[in-house]
Design a protein around this motif. Structure first.
Motif, mmCIF file in Angstrom:
data_model
loop_
_atom_site.group_PDB
_atom_site.id
_atom_site.type_symbol
_atom_site.label_atom_id
_atom_site.label_comp_id
_atom_site.label_asym_id
_atom_site.label_seq_id
_atom_site.Cartn_x
_atom_site.Cartn_y
_atom_site.Cartn_z
ATOM 1 N N LEU A 196 0.827 -1.208 0.000
ATOM 2 C CA LEU A 196 0.000 0.000 0.000
ATOM 3 C C LEU A 196 0.862 1.259 0.000
ATOM 4 O O LEU A 196 0.559 2.228 -0.718
ATOM 5 N N ASP A 200 1.291 4.316 -3.094
ATOM 6 C CA ASP A 200 1.046 5.750 -2.910
ATOM 7 C C ASP A 200 1.814 6.586 -3.932
ATOM 8 O O ASP A 200 1.495 7.766 -4.137
ATOM 9 N N GLU A 230 -9.680 -4.038 -1.514
ATOM 10 C CA GLU A 230 -9.084 -2.843 -0.908
ATOM 11 C C GLU A 230 -8.157 -2.132 -1.892
ATOM 12 O O GLU A 230 -8.147 -0.893 -1.967
ATOM 13 N N GLU A 233 -10.402 -0.299 -4.423
ATOM 14 C CA GLU A 233 -11.072 0.869 -3.847
ATOM 15 C C GLU A 233 -10.083 1.967 -3.466
ATOM 16 O O GLU A 233 -10.425 3.158 -3.522
ATOM 17 N N SER A 234 -8.871 1.599 -3.121
ATOM 18 C CA SER A 234 -7.864 2.593 -2.714
ATOM 19 C C SER A 234 -7.158 3.247 -3.897
ATOM 20 O O SER A 234 -6.772 4.420 -3.819
ATOM 21 N N PHE A 235 -6.995 2.484 -4.984
ATOM 22 C CA PHE A 235 -6.255 2.977 -6.155
ATOM 23 C C PHE A 235 -7.065 2.669 -7.425
ATOM 24 O O PHE A 235 -6.612 1.925 -8.298
#
Length: 292
Positions: A196, A200, A230, A233-235
């Motif tokens: 994760l 970023d 996840e 949804e995050s990237f």
């Protein structure tokens, strides 16, 4: 000598998921037929044939219109087997090549003309070693100039140590198979947290393929799909998905590809996320033509 091992399910069930137009399988392979495309002499993995016709049949069955075929280590640096499959469905199928770290710009341009859009390096104990840090730094600008990406297939314990160099490269970098995390270690494991943090960086992408590999359970791989979800949804603008057909070096009997397609609503739970994962993101990353 033992018979080559068949790595793919010959009669997958039809998925209940309706694929959007131009849905893309961004990670699969073709093996042989070895009578035409021999395996590399130094490959320890020599599976039974998994030819382009079988891949095309799976895609036609499930509603996949576009595809990115990744050169397999069993064929070494001779990318002809992938180029042959690309040529059979021009514009709709593209490829990711294998090459030595000192590959020349002229060689990359020749591969580009045949439909290749990226270069993969493996950092897995069962595969030939990838490029070192200095080689990656020298190669990255050549790939960027072509609009290519660097694809990294690594064991999960390498995510943290490889992050500094990957984060600093001037080219798009795609992490294979969710970084090969072990879902049984739970959500808060350090390897997933490292993935994760790496993502970023806005030139980093991730393939949310390989739920069946991350899982230590039988279908529907309930321990692994939350990791994929996840990531999506995050990237949402830097994730792609693939079948990994024909499932080389899998831990058990070949998975039913219908089961893998059935996971998609859990991985991308809204129409927006599904379209981004299967259509829009692949189009941006690989440069599929709009009218093909």
């Amino acid at each position: 000598m033992s018979e080559p091992v068949l790595t793919w399910h010959q009669k997958p069930h039809m998925t209940s998921v309706s694929m959007p137009r131009n849905a893309t399988d961004c990670h699969c392979h073709v093996f042989g037929p070895v009578a035409r495309f021999p395996y590399a002499d130094n490959s320890s993995f020599k599976p039974a044939d998994a030819p382009r016709e079988a891949l095309f049949a799976l895609h036609d069955q499930m509603g996949i219109e576009r595809c990115v075929i990744v050169q397999s280590g069993c064929h070494g640096f001779d990318n002809s087997v992938v180029a042959d499959a690309i040529a059979a469905r021009p514009g709709r199928y593209l490829g990711v090549a294998l090459a030595t770290p000192d590959v020349t710009t002229d060689d990359l341009r020749a591969l580009d003309a045949r439909g290749f859009r990226g270069l993969r390096f493996n950092y897995m104990s069962h595969l030939a070693p990838g490029a070192n840090e200095a080689q990656l730094r020298a190669l990255a600008p050549k790939l960027a100039d072509l609009g290519w990406h660097l694809q990294i297939h690594m064991e999960d314990q390498l995510i943290e140590p490889m992050s500094p160099v990957l984060a600093s490269l001037p080219v798009a970098v795609v992490i294979d198979h969710m970084g090969r995390i072990d879902a049984s270690r739970g959500r808060n494991q350090p390897h997933f947290e490292a993935l994760l943090r790496l993502l970023d960086h806005h030139h980093l992408w991730c393939k949310v393929s390989g739920s069946e590999r991350a899982s230590r359970q039988d279908p529907p791989y309930a321990d692994a799909t939350p990791f994929a979800r996840e990531l999506v949804e995050s990237f949402p603008d830097r994730v792609v998905w693939g079948t990994d057909w024909p499932h080389p070096n899998y831990r058990a009997a070949p998975p039913d590809d219908g089961d893998l397609f059935d996971l998609l609503p859990q991985i991308a739970p809204t129409p927006y996320l599904m379209r981004a994962l299967l259509v829009d993101n692949p189009a941006r990353l690989y440069g599929f033509e709009e009218n093909v």
